[in-house]
Design a protein around this motif. Structure first.
Motif, PDB file in Angstrom:
ATOM      1  N   GLN A  79     -37.462  54.069  47.687  1.00 17.25           N
ATOM      2  CA  GLN A  79     -36.368  53.603  46.831  1.00 17.25           C
ATOM      3  C   GLN A  79     -35.916  54.706  45.881  1.00 17.25           C
ATOM      4  N   LYS A  80     -36.883  55.438  45.319  1.00 18.05           N
ATOM      5  CA  LYS A  80     -36.507  56.530  44.421  1.00 18.05           C
ATOM      6  C   LYS A  80     -35.762  57.627  45.171  1.00 18.05           C
ATOM      7  N   LEU A  81     -36.194  57.903  46.400  1.00 13.88           N
ATOM      8  CA  LEU A  81     -35.503  58.930  47.172  1.00 13.88           C
ATOM      9  C   LEU A  81     -34.100  58.465  47.544  1.00 13.88           C
ATOM     10  N   SER A  82     -33.942  57.179  47.845  1.00 12.28           N
ATOM     11  CA  SER A  82     -32.602  56.646  48.126  1.00 12.28           C
ATOM     12  C   SER A  82     -31.689  56.865  46.921  1.00 12.28           C
ATOM     13  N   THR A  83     -32.211  56.582  45.739  1.00 12.59           N
ATOM     14  CA  THR A  83     -31.425  56.777  44.526  1.00 12.59           C
ATOM     15  C   THR A  83     -31.134  58.252  44.288  1.00 12.59           C
ATOM     16  N   ALA A  84     -32.112  59.115  44.593  1.00 12.62           N
ATOM     17  CA  ALA A  84     -31.894  60.556  44.435  1.00 12.62           C
ATOM     18  C   ALA A  84     -30.751  61.039  45.311  1.00 12.62           C
ATOM     19  N   PHE A  85     -30.688  60.562  46.549  1.00  9.80           N
ATOM     20  CA  PHE A  85     -29.577  60.949  47.424  1.00  9.80           C
ATOM     21  C   PHE A  85     -28.241  60.461  46.862  1.00  9.80           C
ATOM     22  N   SER A  86     -28.212  59.238  46.337  1.00  4.41           N
ATOM     23  CA  SER A  86     -26.968  58.691  45.777  1.00  4.41           C
ATOM     24  C   SER A  86     -26.486  59.513  44.590  1.00  4.41           C
ATOM     25  N   LEU A  87     -27.422  59.963  43.760  1.00  6.55           N
ATOM     26  CA  LEU A  87     -27.065  60.731  42.587  1.00  6.55           C
ATOM     27  C   LEU A  87     -26.726  62.181  42.919  1.00  6.55           C
ATOM     28  N   THR A  88     -27.224  62.671  44.031  1.00 11.74           N
ATOM     29  CA  THR A  88     -26.998  64.068  44.401  1.00 11.74           C
ATOM     30  C   THR A  88     -25.660  64.264  45.084  1.00 11.74           C
ATOM     31  N   HIS A  89     -25.374  63.406  46.049  1.00 15.44           N
ATOM     32  CA  HIS A  89     -24.158  63.591  46.864  1.00 15.44           C
ATOM     33  C   HIS A  89     -23.643  62.217  47.243  1.00 15.44           C
ATOM     34  N   ASP A  90     -22.503  61.850  46.653  1.00 16.99           N
ATOM     35  CA  ASP A  90     -21.998  60.502  46.876  1.00 16.99           C
ATOM     36  C   ASP A  90     -20.477  60.529  46.936  1.00 16.99           C
ATOM     37  N   ILE A  91     -19.910  59.506  47.545  1.00 20.25           N
ATOM     38  CA  ILE A  91     -18.466  59.306  47.562  1.00 20.25           C
ATOM     39  C   ILE A  91     -18.083  58.574  46.291  1.00 20.25           C
ATOM     40  N   THR A  92     -17.124  59.112  45.549  1.00 19.76           N
ATOM     41  CA  THR A  92     -16.770  58.534  44.255  1.00 19.76           C
ATOM     42  C   THR A  92     -15.401  57.866  44.254  1.00 19.76           C
ATOM     43  N   ALA A  93     -14.559  58.133  45.263  1.00 21.33           N
ATOM     44  CA  ALA A  93     -13.245  57.495  45.351  1.00 21.33           C
ATOM     45  C   ALA A  93     -12.668  57.760  46.737  1.00 21.33           C
ATOM     46  N   ARG A  94     -11.683  56.949  47.097  1.00 20.72           N
ATOM     47  CA  ARG A  94     -11.008  57.100  48.391  1.00 20.72           C
ATOM     48  C   ARG A  94      -9.509  57.011  48.178  1.00 20.72           C
ATOM     49  N   THR A  95      -8.771  57.900  48.849  1.00 12.87           N
ATOM     50  CA  THR A  95      -7.322  57.856  48.807  1.00 12.87           C
ATOM     51  C   THR A  95      -6.787  58.207  50.182  1.00 12.87           C
ATOM     52  N   MET A  96      -5.477  58.149  50.355  1.00 11.37           N
ATOM     53  CA  MET A  96      -4.850  58.475  51.638  1.00 11.37           C
ATOM     54  C   MET A  96      -3.969  59.707  51.474  1.00 11.37           C
ATOM     55  N   HIS A  97      -4.103  60.638  52.411  1.00  9.78           N
ATOM     56  CA  HIS A  97      -3.255  61.824  52.459  1.00  9.78           C
ATOM     57  C   HIS A  97      -2.653  61.911  53.852  1.00  9.78           C
ATOM     58  N   THR A  98      -1.323  61.819  53.929  1.00 11.03           N
ATOM     59  CA  THR A  98      -0.606  61.884  55.206  1.00 11.03           C
ATOM     60  C   THR A  98      -1.220  60.946  56.249  1.00 11.03           C
ATOM     61  N   THR A 100      -4.223  59.838  56.433  1.00 11.90           N
ATOM     62  CA  THR A 100      -5.652  60.057  56.708  1.00 11.90           C
ATOM     63  C   THR A 100      -6.451  59.814  55.436  1.00 11.90           C
ATOM     64  N   PRO A 101      -7.550  59.085  55.513  1.00 10.54           N
ATOM     65  CA  PRO A 101      -8.346  58.862  54.304  1.00 10.54           C
ATOM     66  C   PRO A 101      -9.001  60.142  53.812  1.00 10.54           C
ATOM     67  N   PHE A 102      -8.993  60.317  52.494  1.00  8.58           N
ATOM     68  CA  PHE A 102      -9.679  61.442  51.860  1.00  8.58           C
ATOM     69  C   PHE A 102     -10.674  60.871  50.865  1.00  8.58           C
ATOM     70  N   TYR A 103     -11.887  61.400  50.915  1.00  7.66           N
ATOM     71  CA  TYR A 103     -12.965  60.877  50.082  1.00  7.66           C
ATOM     72  C   TYR A 103     -13.334  61.905  49.012  1.00  7.66           C
ATOM     73  N   TYR A 104     -13.205  61.510  47.763  1.00  7.82           N
ATOM     74  CA  TYR A 104     -13.681  62.349  46.668  1.00  7.82           C
ATOM     75  C   TYR A 104     -15.203  62.246  46.601  1.00  7.82           C
ATOM     76  N   ARG A 105     -15.813  63.351  46.221  1.00 10.95           N
ATOM     77  CA  ARG A 105     -17.269  63.372  46.166  1.00 10.95           C
ATOM     78  C   ARG A 105     -17.738  63.822  44.792  1.00 10.95           C
ATOM     79  N   SER A 106     -19.008  63.608  44.539  1.00  8.50           N
ATOM     80  CA  SER A 106     -19.587  63.963  43.241  1.00  8.50           C
ATOM     81  C   SER A 106     -19.894  65.453  43.131  1.00  8.50           C
ATOM     82  N   VAL A 107     -19.663  66.206  44.198  1.00  6.86           N
ATOM     83  CA  VAL A 107     -19.994  67.630  44.242  1.00  6.86           C
ATOM     84  C   VAL A 107     -18.719  68.438  44.447  1.00  6.86           C
ATOM     85  N   ALA A 108     -18.551  69.506  43.676  1.00  3.88           N
ATOM     86  CA  ALA A 108     -17.419  70.402  43.866  1.00  3.88           C
ATOM     87  C   ALA A 108     -17.590  71.197  45.154  1.00  3.88           C
ATOM     88  N   SER A 109     -16.478  71.495  45.824  1.00  7.03           N
ATOM     89  CA  SER A 109     -16.532  72.285  47.047  1.00  7.03           C
ATOM     90  C   SER A 109     -15.237  73.056  47.206  1.00  7.03           C
TER      91      SER A 109
END
Length: 502
Positions: A79-98, A100-109
């Motif tokens: 359970q703690k590892l599941s939470t660690a993954f959620s806090l490390t790299h997660d989808i934070t929002a969804r929008t549409m571009h042309t 196609t769905p685009f997913y914002y994430r908690s990590v800059a890239s």
């Protein structure tokens, strides 16, 4: 590739941007890399996302991470590892571009290309079988790549319950950035690393960050195609068990199947850039040299003429850590609004707390990066070029010239950047990297720049500011603007400051 890449200096110069010398490049949209690895027919472990995320103040968390002192050494559970993954790299929002769905994430890239992947080697975790797993972001599960006990890589001198491995897939970034992509793959690995260590700190887990390991052995462990995907960072989770007398790295490793290696291929029309493979392979050897801390001023042509102590308020404010993660974005709508002394000092202090002796990075490699600031109008100290001394908690004034507009021009004429009232400058001396660590030193510097860059994003969000990272730089032009030493280089820039609000 016109030259053999054997050093950090070779690679950085071979991939430098020069004004009026950029080769036109059209993106091949028909063969855009996929952003998810697929392992057909392999068993999966579903991660439970129902657990309540930790309630902790972001500023308190950064303080807690200093020297990892308050972390527990208990064996973690699934359970703690599941939470660690959620806090490390997660989808934070969804929008549409042309369409196609685009997913914002908690990590800059860079370019939102997300070249990184996360793997987990399990040794002793309650509720999980030993083995090697790959994290699938969109389906919130772990794919089982190996069953049974696996060696601890790299070997540790204390008990290890599990190890996170951060890898980079070259072509996800090279599709857009070509031979320069190795820079962005390393920066993005650093972005992800910072989120991971914050997550582990928030969960009270004891960990250590490892940048030195046997590249080939880790690739075999994880089932990577080393022509396409490589491991860049390892993070051990430690527990209170006694260290086994048997060497932890002694177990033989069998290669995984060709189908598993094939998952490192992310497009049916991949291009291999020799410069990337060359610098990474050149850096596969770990230096036995323990470099002394590099004085921050060595990267500059001029020394600071005066110093300003960071007078941080006793109560810097509050910002919920998980809210900060979810609200993090790349924002460019900067405005020249005035900032308070306390707000400015708190932001700079957050960066200083992630550097120097209080950092969780391996001690020798903390000196790979020097952090500077270009201050524009609106900040409570005079405009100019400043250097951060994290050990003495002070800023050194190098120049009183207003350089934010000129720096925007040096960043491929992205003139929106001139409105960012604070430019964070992640700098290094390439010759020192090569001297002290060999070509592997380029990994240390770029990963550290990315790690601190992610922290800048989060600190800006917690402060109510915007932030946007820039890796597209006319390299020599920027170095000359800052009057860096002959081998000094600006590796990364993050523009930040007040932004328009709705």
């Amino acid at each position: 590739m016109k030259q053999q890449i054997l050093t950090a200096t070779d690679y950085h110069r071979a991939t430098s941007y020069r004004r009026h010398h950029l080769t036109p490049h059209t993106l091949d949209w028909a063969h855009q890399p996929v952003l998810t690895k697929h392992y057909p027919d392999l068993p999966r472990v579903t991660l439970d996302r129902s657990a309540k995320l930790p309630t902790i103040d972001y500023f308190d968390l950064v303080n807690r991470l200093q020297a990892n002192e308050s972390s527990s050494s208990q064996v973690p559970d699934i359970q703690k590892l599941s939470t660690a993954f959620s806090l490390t790299h997660d989808i934070t929002a969804r929008t549409m571009h042309t369409g196609t769905p685009f997913y914002y994430r908690s990590v800059a890239s860079a370019g939102a290309l997300y070249p990184f992947e996360i793997y987990l080697a399990v040794h002793h975790v309650d509720g999980m079988d030993p083995g090697v797993y790959h994290h699938h972001l969109f389906e919130s599960c772990l794919t089982t790549l190996r069953h049974g006990p696996v060696p601890e890589i790299p070997p540790a001198d204390r008990g290890v319950s599990a190890t996170f491995y951060i890898t980079g897939i070259f072509f996800r970034s090279a599709w857009k950035y070509r031979n320069r992509a190795y820079r962005y793959v390393l920066l993005d690995a650093g972005h992800l690393l910072e989120n991971l260590q914050l997550a582990l700190g928030a969960l009270g887990l004891c960990f250590s960050i490892q940048l030195d390991f046997d590249d080939e052995r880790v690739a075999t462990l994880l089932g990577l195609d080393p022509q396409r995907e490589v491991c860049l960072v390892c993070v051990h989770l430690h527990d209170g068990r006694e260290r086994d007398k048997k060497p932890v790295d002694a177990n033989p490793l069998k290669s995984l199947s060709a189908d598993i290696l094939q998952a490192s291929t992310v497009s049916d029309q991949e291009v291999t850039y020799g410069e990337i493979l060359s610098i990474h392979r050149a850096g596969s050897r770990i230096s036995n040299t323990v470099a002394e801390a590099l004085p921050a001023m060595d990267v500059l042509g001029n020394l600071p003429s005066s110093w300003i102590d960071l007078n941080v308020p006793d109560h810097p404010g509050s910002a919920d850590y998980t809210r900060v993660l979810r609200q993090r974005r790349s924002r460019r709508n900067f405005i020249a609004a005035p900032e308070t002394v306390d707000g400015f000092m708190t932001f700079v202090d957050q960066m200083a707390r992630n550097m120097g002796p209080v950092s969780n990075m391996p001690p020798a490699y903390r000196s790979a990066i020097t952090l500077g600031f270009l201050v524009g109008a609106g900040m409570p100290i005079p405009p100019g070029f400043y250097l951060l001394d994290p050990d003495a908690n002070r800023l050194g004034r190098v120049s009183d010239a207003a350089l934010t507009e000129s720096m925007a021009s040096a960043c491929l004429d992205q003139m929106w950047l001139k409105h960012a009232t604070l430019h964070l400058l992640f700098m290094t001396d390439l010759a020192v990297l090569d001297r002290d660590w060999g070509p592997r030193g380029y990994r240390y510097a770029m990963i550290e720049a990315g790690r601190l860059g992610q922290q800048a994003y989060l600190a800006a969000t917690a402060s109510g500011w915007g932030a946007c990272g820039i890796g597209a730089i006319y390299d020599r032009e920027a170095a000359d603007l800052l009057d860096l030493a002959a081998d000094g280089a600006l590796l990364y820039l993050v523009g930040t400051g007040p932004v328009k609000t709705r």
